[in-house]
Write a protein that holds these residues in place. Sequence first.
Motif, PDB file in Angstrom:
ATOM      1  N   TRP A  81      35.634  48.154  44.234  1.00  0.00           N
ATOM      2  CA  TRP A  81      37.136  47.705  43.817  1.00  0.00           C
ATOM      3  C   TRP A  81      37.904  48.824  43.189  1.00  0.00           C
ATOM      4  N   GLN A  82      39.075  48.860  43.176  1.00  0.00           N
ATOM      5  CA  GLN A  82      39.872  49.755  42.820  1.00  0.00           C
ATOM      6  C   GLN A  82      41.208  48.926  42.310  1.00  0.00           C
ATOM      7  N   ALA A  83      41.723  49.124  40.950  1.00  0.00           N
ATOM      8  CA  ALA A  83      42.923  48.499  40.682  1.00  0.00           C
ATOM      9  C   ALA A  83      44.228  49.148  41.695  1.00  0.00           C
ATOM     10  N   ASP A  84      45.027  48.296  41.956  1.00  0.00           N
ATOM     11  CA  ASP A  84      46.032  48.484  42.719  1.00  0.00           C
ATOM     12  C   ASP A  84      47.365  48.107  42.005  1.00  0.00           C
ATOM     13  N   GLY A  85      48.245  49.067  41.346  1.00  0.00           N
ATOM     14  CA  GLY A  85      49.364  48.647  40.731  1.00  0.00           C
ATOM     15  C   GLY A  85      49.091  48.765  38.992  1.00  0.00           C
ATOM     16  N   LEU A  86      49.900  48.251  38.347  1.00  0.00           N
ATOM     17  CA  LEU A  86      49.856  48.230  37.007  1.00  0.00           C
ATOM     18  C   LEU A  86      49.291  46.948  36.293  1.00  0.00           C
ATOM     19  N   LEU A  87      48.892  46.066  37.180  1.00  0.00           N
ATOM     20  CA  LEU A  87      48.394  44.990  36.565  1.00  0.00           C
ATOM     21  C   LEU A  87      47.215  45.109  35.660  1.00  0.00           C
ATOM     22  N   PRO A  88      47.314  44.202  34.771  1.00  0.00           N
ATOM     23  CA  PRO A  88      45.754  44.235  33.856  1.00  0.00           C
ATOM     24  C   PRO A  88      44.759  43.821  34.577  1.00  0.00           C
ATOM     25  N   PRO A  89      43.372  44.166  34.412  1.00  0.00           N
ATOM     26  CA  PRO A  89      42.191  43.883  35.056  1.00  0.00           C
ATOM     27  C   PRO A  89      42.337  42.010  34.735  1.00  0.00           C
ATOM     28  N   ASN A  90      41.711  41.887  35.991  1.00  0.00           N
ATOM     29  CA  ASN A  90      41.685  40.363  36.337  1.00  0.00           C
ATOM     30  C   ASN A  90      40.287  40.076  36.608  1.00  0.00           C
ATOM     31  N   PRO A  91      39.119  39.832  35.780  1.00  0.00           N
ATOM     32  CA  PRO A  91      37.764  39.498  36.599  1.00  0.00           C
ATOM     33  C   PRO A  91      37.609  38.462  37.252  1.00  0.00           C
ATOM     34  N   GLU A  92      38.452  37.388  36.932  1.00  0.00           N
ATOM     35  CA  GLU A  92      38.300  36.195  37.974  1.00  0.00           C
ATOM     36  C   GLU A  92      38.945  36.424  39.200  1.00  0.00           C
ATOM     37  N   ALA A  93      39.974  37.134  39.398  1.00  0.00           N
ATOM     38  CA  ALA A  93      40.514  37.377  40.647  1.00  0.00           C
ATOM     39  C   ALA A  93      39.542  38.117  41.432  1.00  0.00           C
ATOM     40  N   ARG A  94      38.852  39.013  40.745  1.00  0.00           N
ATOM     41  CA  ARG A  94      37.992  40.021  41.421  1.00  0.00           C
ATOM     42  C   ARG A  94      36.923  39.165  42.034  1.00  0.00           C
ATOM     43  N   GLU A  95      36.127  38.413  41.170  1.00  0.00           N
ATOM     44  CA  GLU A  95      35.300  37.333  41.779  1.00  0.00           C
ATOM     45  C   GLU A  95      35.722  36.601  43.053  1.00  0.00           C
ATOM     46  N   LEU A  96      36.920  36.152  42.826  1.00  0.00           N
ATOM     47  CA  LEU A  96      37.526  35.271  43.817  1.00  0.00           C
ATOM     48  C   LEU A  96      37.608  36.123  44.950  1.00  0.00           C
ATOM     49  N   PHE A  97      38.084  37.420  44.976  1.00  0.00           N
ATOM     50  CA  PHE A  97      38.279  38.302  46.164  1.00  0.00           C
ATOM     51  C   PHE A  97      36.925  38.351  47.004  1.00  0.00           C
ATOM     52  N   ALA A  98      35.731  38.794  46.140  1.00  0.00           N
ATOM     53  CA  ALA A  98      34.601  38.947  46.658  1.00  0.00           C
ATOM     54  C   ALA A  98      33.994  37.808  47.419  1.00  0.00           C
ATOM     55  N   ALA A  99      34.175  36.732  46.596  1.00  0.00           N
ATOM     56  CA  ALA A  99      33.786  35.296  47.471  1.00  0.00           C
ATOM     57  C   ALA A  99      34.613  34.854  48.771  1.00  0.00           C
ATOM     58  N   LEU A 100      35.832  35.271  48.764  1.00  0.00           N
ATOM     59  CA  LEU A 100      36.798  35.086  50.050  1.00  0.00           C
ATOM     60  C   LEU A 100      36.174  36.084  50.975  1.00  0.00           C
ATOM     61  N   LEU A 101      35.934  37.305  50.541  1.00  0.00           N
ATOM     62  CA  LEU A 101      35.235  38.152  51.498  1.00  0.00           C
ATOM     63  C   LEU A 101      33.889  37.700  52.106  1.00  0.00           C
ATOM     64  N   PHE A 102      32.919  37.169  51.460  1.00  0.00           N
ATOM     65  CA  PHE A 102      31.786  36.471  51.842  1.00  0.00           C
ATOM     66  C   PHE A 102      32.336  35.360  52.678  1.00  0.00           C
ATOM     67  N   ALA A 103      33.218  34.449  52.360  1.00  0.00           N
ATOM     68  CA  ALA A 103      33.410  33.287  53.083  1.00  0.00           C
ATOM     69  C   ALA A 103      34.292  33.667  54.425  1.00  0.00           C
ATOM     70  N   LEU A 104      34.861  34.659  54.523  1.00  0.00           N
ATOM     71  CA  LEU A 104      35.453  35.152  55.708  1.00  0.00           C
ATOM     72  C   LEU A 104      34.965  35.933  56.671  1.00  0.00           C
ATOM     73  N   THR A 105      33.539  36.490  56.121  1.00  0.00           N
ATOM     74  CA  THR A 105      32.863  37.454  57.246  1.00  0.00           C
ATOM     75  C   THR A 105      32.470  36.499  58.298  1.00  0.00           C
ATOM     76  N   PRO A 106      32.608  36.926  59.398  1.00  0.00           N
ATOM     77  CA  PRO A 106      32.208  35.973  60.753  1.00  0.00           C
ATOM     78  C   PRO A 106      30.630  35.978  60.664  1.00  0.00           C
ATOM     79  N   ALA A 107      30.485  34.858  61.211  1.00  0.00           N
ATOM     80  CA  ALA A 107      28.961  34.282  61.203  1.00  0.00           C
ATOM     81  C   ALA A 107      28.007  35.398  61.610  1.00  0.00           C
ATOM     82  N   GLY A 108      28.387  36.026  62.786  1.00  0.00           N
ATOM     83  CA  GLY A 108      27.434  37.168  63.622  1.00  0.00           C
ATOM     84  C   GLY A 108      27.323  38.367  62.631  1.00  0.00           C
ATOM     85  N   GLU A 109      28.097  38.673  61.691  1.00  0.00           N
ATOM     86  CA  GLU A 109      28.109  39.675  60.602  1.00  0.00           C
ATOM     87  C   GLU A 109      27.500  39.384  59.235  1.00  0.00           C
ATOM     88  N   LEU A 110      27.251  37.976  59.216  1.00  0.00           N
ATOM     89  CA  LEU A 110      26.710  37.658  57.819  1.00  0.00           C
ATOM     90  C   LEU A 110      25.311  38.198  57.284  1.00  0.00           C
TER      91      LEU A 110
END
Length: 160
Positions: A81-110
């Motif tokens: 993960w790399q910060a994009d822009g000038l927003l302060p770090p947001n650990p909850e959002a980073r966890e959410l994004f990682a969880a969404l990546l897991f949830a959105l991964t196609p079943a065949g690639e899981l």
Amino acid sequence: MLRVLLLACVLLLGACASQAPLPASNPSLPLPMQLHIERHLAGQQQDWLLVIQREGPGIRWSMMDPLGIPQARQQLIDGHWQADGLLPPNPEARELFAALLFALTPAGELSRNYPDAQQQGGQRSLPARWDIRYTQPLSFELNLPQGPHYRVTPLGEPTS
């Protein structure tokens, strides 16, 4: 002085160990994607809009509130993960994004991307981390063991 240094090292290692798991390689996602995120915790609800898009070698995650005010922006490049822009770090959002990546991964690639993942019917989990319950491929509930809980739907679809 040595105790303080040792304590600092232990805390640093603990922080590194708690980082959300990422896939072995970027899954093939139908990008760009726009999602409505409902966050539920302690009887409170927040709504966010999330845009996920490819940008160069990475994937950009931009989350904003319903008024369009940015809440978090990150890029996933080469498994980091790399910060994009000038927003302060947001650990909850980073966890959410990682969880969404897991949830959105196609079943065949899981199993290739998340060897510890479990999937059965309309459910998917990464033990002790995330639990996903699907109603449709892009509509699901995401639960973290200590909360918060999220409801995710494609943007523009009804949420009830």
